[in-house]
Scaffold this motif. Structure first.
Motif, PDB file in Angstrom:
ATOM      1  N   GLU A   1       0.650  -1.195  -0.096  1.00 51.62           N
ATOM      2  CA  GLU A   1      -0.090  -0.118  -0.192  1.00 51.62           C
ATOM      3  C   GLU A   1       0.808   1.192  -0.016  1.00 51.62           C
ATOM      4  OE1 GLU A   1       0.360  -1.257   4.677  1.00 51.62           O
ATOM      5  OE2 GLU A   1       0.501  -2.403   2.313  1.00 51.62           O
ATOM      6  N   TYR A   2       2.112   1.283   0.353  1.00 49.82           N
ATOM      7  CA  TYR A   2       2.993   2.400   0.263  1.00 49.82           C
ATOM      8  C   TYR A   2       3.990   2.663  -0.875  1.00 49.82           C
ATOM      9  CZ  TYR A   2       1.601   2.396   5.432  1.00 49.82           C
ATOM     10  OH  TYR A   2       0.889   2.285   6.706  1.00 49.82           O
ATOM     11  N   GLN A   3       4.162   1.471  -1.709  1.00 48.60           N
ATOM     12  CA  GLN A   3       5.048   1.585  -2.867  1.00 48.60           C
ATOM     13  C   GLN A   3       4.706   2.804  -3.852  1.00 48.60           C
ATOM     14  OE1 GLN A   3       7.637  -0.753  -2.974  1.00 48.60           O
ATOM     15  NE2 GLN A   3       6.610  -1.258  -0.906  1.00 48.60           N
ATOM     16  N   GLN A   4       3.493   3.044  -3.915  1.00 50.97           N
ATOM     17  CA  GLN A   4       3.456   4.280  -5.085  1.00 50.97           C
ATOM     18  C   GLN A   4       3.944   5.571  -4.283  1.00 50.97           C
ATOM     19  OE1 GLN A   4      -0.704   4.746  -6.240  1.00 50.97           O
ATOM     20  NE2 GLN A   4       0.025   5.771  -8.091  1.00 50.97           N
ATOM     21  N   GLU A   5       3.704   5.457  -2.853  1.00 51.47           N
ATOM     22  CA  GLU A   5       4.391   6.903  -2.356  1.00 51.47           C
ATOM     23  C   GLU A   5       5.602   6.717  -2.242  1.00 51.47           C
ATOM     24  OE1 GLU A   5       3.938   9.066   2.086  1.00 51.47           O
ATOM     25  OE2 GLU A   5       2.832   7.212   1.769  1.00 51.47           O
TER      26      GLU A   5
ATOM     27  N   HIS B   1       7.843   5.329  -4.335  1.00 47.37           N
ATOM     28  CA  HIS B   1       8.282   5.676  -5.534  1.00 47.37           C
ATOM     29  C   HIS B   1       8.283   7.381  -5.998  1.00 47.37           C
ATOM     30  CE1 HIS B   1       9.264   5.146  -9.730  1.00 47.37           C
ATOM     31  NE2 HIS B   1       8.345   5.690 -10.122  1.00 47.37           N
ATOM     32  N   ARG B   2       7.198   7.771  -5.500  1.00 47.53           N
ATOM     33  CA  ARG B   2       7.308   9.156  -5.651  1.00 47.53           C
ATOM     34  C   ARG B   2       8.123   9.991  -4.905  1.00 47.53           C
ATOM     35  NH1 ARG B   2       1.360   8.598  -5.124  1.00 47.53           N
ATOM     36  NH2 ARG B   2       1.830   9.552  -3.146  1.00 47.53           N
TER      37      ARG B   2
END
Length: 225
Positions: A179-183, A185-186
């Motif tokens: 659930e934190y991978q997108q954040e 990556h940003r």
């Protein structure tokens, strides 16, 4: 679902993030307050501390920021390839420090080395900012110094010629969930964009250092227990 722990849990840190005994010696160059690079590192660490998954990291003290120039010997990595052939594998750590000081100490240390930021790297081991010499001249100076120390020690550690200079900011207590991978990556993209725009910086004078764990590195020797 149980958290997946970082690869250094049980090696350098316990399950609560407390440092484990991991004695060794090394050659490092500090990045201290007043160095423009320090502010960049501090800002990078602050970005990660403000995330929703900051509990995944074991942050290192700001006054411990340094670039490792030479990885020395470690008490828990006593095996061929990571240990001087002239030194028995069961040599007590205080005598290992004697050997390290006698071999590496006399080698002339380069000063005024300029480095530049490359990128942030977060993996299952740690969070590090990779850096490299500012130009081919600086690269050769560091290469020559590292080779001289390795020759004096009587061995080269695996990856000696491919070594990537870096500054460790934190270790991974547990891996950030899906659930934190997108954040994550940003944040990595944003930090890397910032790092690319930074000027070169000078390293402080490298010195022989001794440590008992990953939280503190000492310029003076201390009793091994």
């Amino acid at each position: 679902m149980e958290a997946e722990y970082g690869l250094q849990i049980g090696v350098k840190f316990d399950l609560n993030g407390a440092p484990l005994k991991y004695p060794g010696n090394t050659v490092i160059a500090d990045v201290r307050k007043g160095n423009p690079a320090y502010a960049v590192l501090d800002q990078t660490s602050s970005r990660l501390r403000q995330t929703d998954f900051s509990d995944c990291f074991i942050f290192l003290p700001e006054d411990s920021y340094h670039v490792t120039i030479i990885r020395g010997m470690n008490d828990q990595v006593r095996k061929p390839g990571f240990w001087p052939p002239k030194l028995p594998l069961d040599t007590p750590m205080d005598q290992v420090d004697d050997y390290f000081e006698a071999a590496a100490g006399p080698v002339s240390v380069p000063e005024g080395i300029r480095m530049k930021f490359v990128r942030l790297q977060i993996n299952e081991d740690d969070v590090r900012v990779c850096v490299k010499p500012a130009d081919t001249e600086q690269e050769q100076i560091l290469k020559d110094y590292r080779s001289q120390v390795a020759h004096s020690l009587g061995f080269q550690l695996p990856g000696h010629n491919e070594y990537v200079y870096h500054i460790t900011l934190a270790y991974l207590l547990k891996l950030p969930g899906a659930e934190y991978q997108q954040e994550l990556h940003r944040i990595e993209e944003s930090i890397n964009s910032c790092l690319k725009g930074q000027d070169c910086f000078y390293l402080s004078r490298p010195y022989l250092a001794y440590y008992n764990d990953m939280m503190q590195f000492h310029p003076q020797r201390f009793p091994r227990t």
